[in-house]
Scaffold this motif. Structure first.
Motif, PDB file in Angstrom:
ATOM      1  N   ALA A 100      29.939  -8.237  25.403  1.00  0.00           N
ATOM      2  CA  ALA A 100      28.517  -8.220  25.735  1.00  0.00           C
ATOM      3  C   ALA A 100      28.257  -7.331  26.942  1.00  0.00           C
ATOM      4  CB  ALA A 100      28.011  -9.639  25.984  1.00  0.00           C
ATOM      5  N   HIS A 101      29.198  -7.286  27.893  1.00  0.00           N
ATOM      6  CA  HIS A 101      28.959  -6.460  29.078  1.00  0.00           C
ATOM      7  C   HIS A 101      29.087  -4.968  28.770  1.00  0.00           C
ATOM      8  CE1 HIS A 101      33.452  -6.602  29.860  1.00  0.00           C
ATOM      9  NE2 HIS A 101      33.194  -5.357  30.226  1.00  0.00           N
ATOM     10  N   PRO A 129      26.260 -13.419  25.658  1.00  0.00           N
ATOM     11  CA  PRO A 129      26.818 -13.274  27.005  1.00  0.00           C
ATOM     12  C   PRO A 129      27.636 -14.465  27.468  1.00  0.00           C
ATOM     13  CG  PRO A 129      24.511 -12.597  26.946  1.00  0.00           C
ATOM     14  CD  PRO A 129      24.800 -13.264  25.641  1.00  0.00           C
ATOM     15  N   GLN A 130      27.338 -15.670  26.953  1.00  0.00           N
ATOM     16  CA  GLN A 130      28.060 -16.865  27.388  1.00  0.00           C
ATOM     17  C   GLN A 130      29.556 -16.756  27.102  1.00  0.00           C
ATOM     18  OE1 GLN A 130      25.281 -16.743  25.631  1.00  0.00           O
ATOM     19  NE2 GLN A 130      23.912 -18.473  26.031  1.00  0.00           N
ATOM     20  N   ASP A 132      30.787 -13.460  26.496  1.00  0.00           N
ATOM     21  CA  ASP A 132      30.957 -12.019  26.692  1.00  0.00           C
ATOM     22  C   ASP A 132      31.389 -11.313  25.410  1.00  0.00           C
ATOM     23  OD1 ASP A 132      30.899  -9.555  27.823  1.00  0.00           O
ATOM     24  OD2 ASP A 132      32.498  -9.886  29.262  1.00  0.00           O
ATOM     25  N   SER A 191      29.528 -11.421  37.987  1.00  0.00           N
ATOM     26  CA  SER A 191      28.201 -11.046  37.497  1.00  0.00           C
ATOM     27  C   SER A 191      27.737  -9.732  38.112  1.00  0.00           C
ATOM     28  CB  SER A 191      27.181 -12.150  37.821  1.00  0.00           C
ATOM     29  OG  SER A 191      27.157 -12.411  39.217  1.00  0.00           O
ATOM     30  N   THR A 196      28.773 -10.365  32.915  1.00  0.00           N
ATOM     31  CA  THR A 196      27.880 -11.419  32.432  1.00  0.00           C
ATOM     32  C   THR A 196      27.954 -12.687  33.259  1.00  0.00           C
ATOM     33  OG1 THR A 196      29.519 -12.365  30.928  1.00  0.00           O
ATOM     34  CG2 THR A 196      28.169 -10.544  30.078  1.00  0.00           C
TER      35      THR A 196
END
Length: 363
Positions: A100-101, A129-130, A132, A191, A196
């Protein structure tokens, strides 16, 4: 454990590459002056003894080359406008799984596959994102696109030889080698710098080099199976958050498949498998300004904490026997638990210590 996402923000990077080979000669000395005896004991080049000694190295090299030939065509480079990362071809319909990042806030991407320099366009299906993880899809699927084969996470063992494949620093189709150095790690991603902030359980730790741009690529065993997605490189806060060499982390294949299958089928994650208290909280400090627990700012009505009688203002100090001092330590304590599991929560209310048995909910 501090860790930072390994995507790259370097474009058009030209790096001089040099390969150094070091030959080491081991010489054994003998007493006496019988030159004929010394010559008789020597191994002639090309002899059976020399060939048998080098055969294991040749076999291992051939094994590496086979794995690279099998898997590298399934590893792609992803250009997400202001960052570069990697991805793995998930199926023959053009779905690609990545971090996700890597995708960030972007919706469209440029993708380069290992088998050609042609740049393909792709669009975001969904990001989670939880954990990634994210899935993107090629707008036009080229013929011969090869999906990767994913292995079983429970079969991953410390000491296994692995290869990491991706695009570190924009150098596409790069391969590094190492071993599985630990399993079952729970790591919280920074973060900052596009991370994320996710807390991820059961990660595979590896000594294979994980550099910026490797994120979303493949960690592969010698059976040509993807056992994880390289995601994080450890950093040392005492060294100015510089990278800690030889310590990288990959999201296990089981979680990758679980998330990707749901996104491909439903366009989103419907079953996270991640436990939660269903609260919002913040870290609180004691009189010495040291982290001392997590204060509940909000409690979701009908959620796990609410059903157990917790309320806003309570300060969680323990989950089971695990001390809770920060919001990160709370996330890490819950990371390996499952929805429906019961835990004992120790908390403070108006200065008095209390406990509650909580049936965990789901993120």
């Amino acid at each position: 454990m501090d860790a930072s996402p390994s995507r790259s923000r370097v474009h058009g990077l030209a790096l001089p590459l040099a390969a150094g080979l070091c030959a080491i000669a081991l010489v054994s000395g003998c007493s006496g002056s019988n030159s004929n005896a010394s010559q008789a004991g020597a191994t002639k080049p090309g002899s059976t003894q020399q060939n048998s000694a080098t055969r294991p190295a040749d076999d291992l090299q051939a094994g590496f080359q086979t794995v690279i030939k099998n898997v590298l065509p399934s590893v792609v480079q992803i250009d997400a406008s202001n960052s570069l990362g990697s991805g793995i071809v998930y199926d023959d319909k053009g779905h690609i799984v990545t971090n996700a990042h890597v995708v960030g806030e972007e919706k469209t991407f440029k993708v380069t596959i290992a088998t050609g320099e042609k740049v393909l366009s792709a669009s975001l299906v969904a990001a989670y994102p939880q954990q990634d993880l994210a899935v993107i899809k090629l707008d036009d699927v080229p013929s011969g696109l090869e999906p990767a084969t994913f292995g079983e996470s429970e079969k991953v063992e410390v000491g296994q030889i692995v290869l990491a494949m991706g695009s570190p620093l924009g150098l596409s189709s790069s391969v590094t080698q190492g071993i599985v150095s630990a399993v079952g790690r729970t790591v919280t991603e920074s973060s900052a710098g596009g991370g994320t902030g996710a807390t991820i359980a059961n990660m595979v730790q590896t000594s294979a080099a994980i550099n910026p741009g490797n994120s979303g690529g493949a960690l592969v065993n010698l059976d040509s199976e993807v056992i994880g997605i390289p995601t994080l490189g450890a950093v040392d806060p005492e060294m100015g958050d510089s990278a800690a060499p030889g310590i990288g982390f990959a999201i296990p294949a089981s979680m990758v498949k679980k998330v990707a299958e749901q996104i491909v089928k439903n366009g989103k994650v419907t079953d996270s498998g991640r436990a939660a208290l269903n609260i919002t909280g913040r870290t609180v400090v004691d009189d010495n300004y040291q982290p001392a627990g997590v204060a509940l700012v909000g409690v979701t009505k009908g959620g796990a904490a609410d059903e157990a009688g917790l309320r806003a203002g309570d300060i969680i100090t323990k989950i089971g026997d695990t001390q809770i001092t920060t919001i990160i330590s709370l996330s890490e304590a819950l990371a390996a638990d499952k929805p429906g599991q019961k835990v004992t929560v120790t908390y403070l209310r108006n200065g008095a210590q209390k406990t509650a048995d909580v049936t965990l909910g789901e993120i």
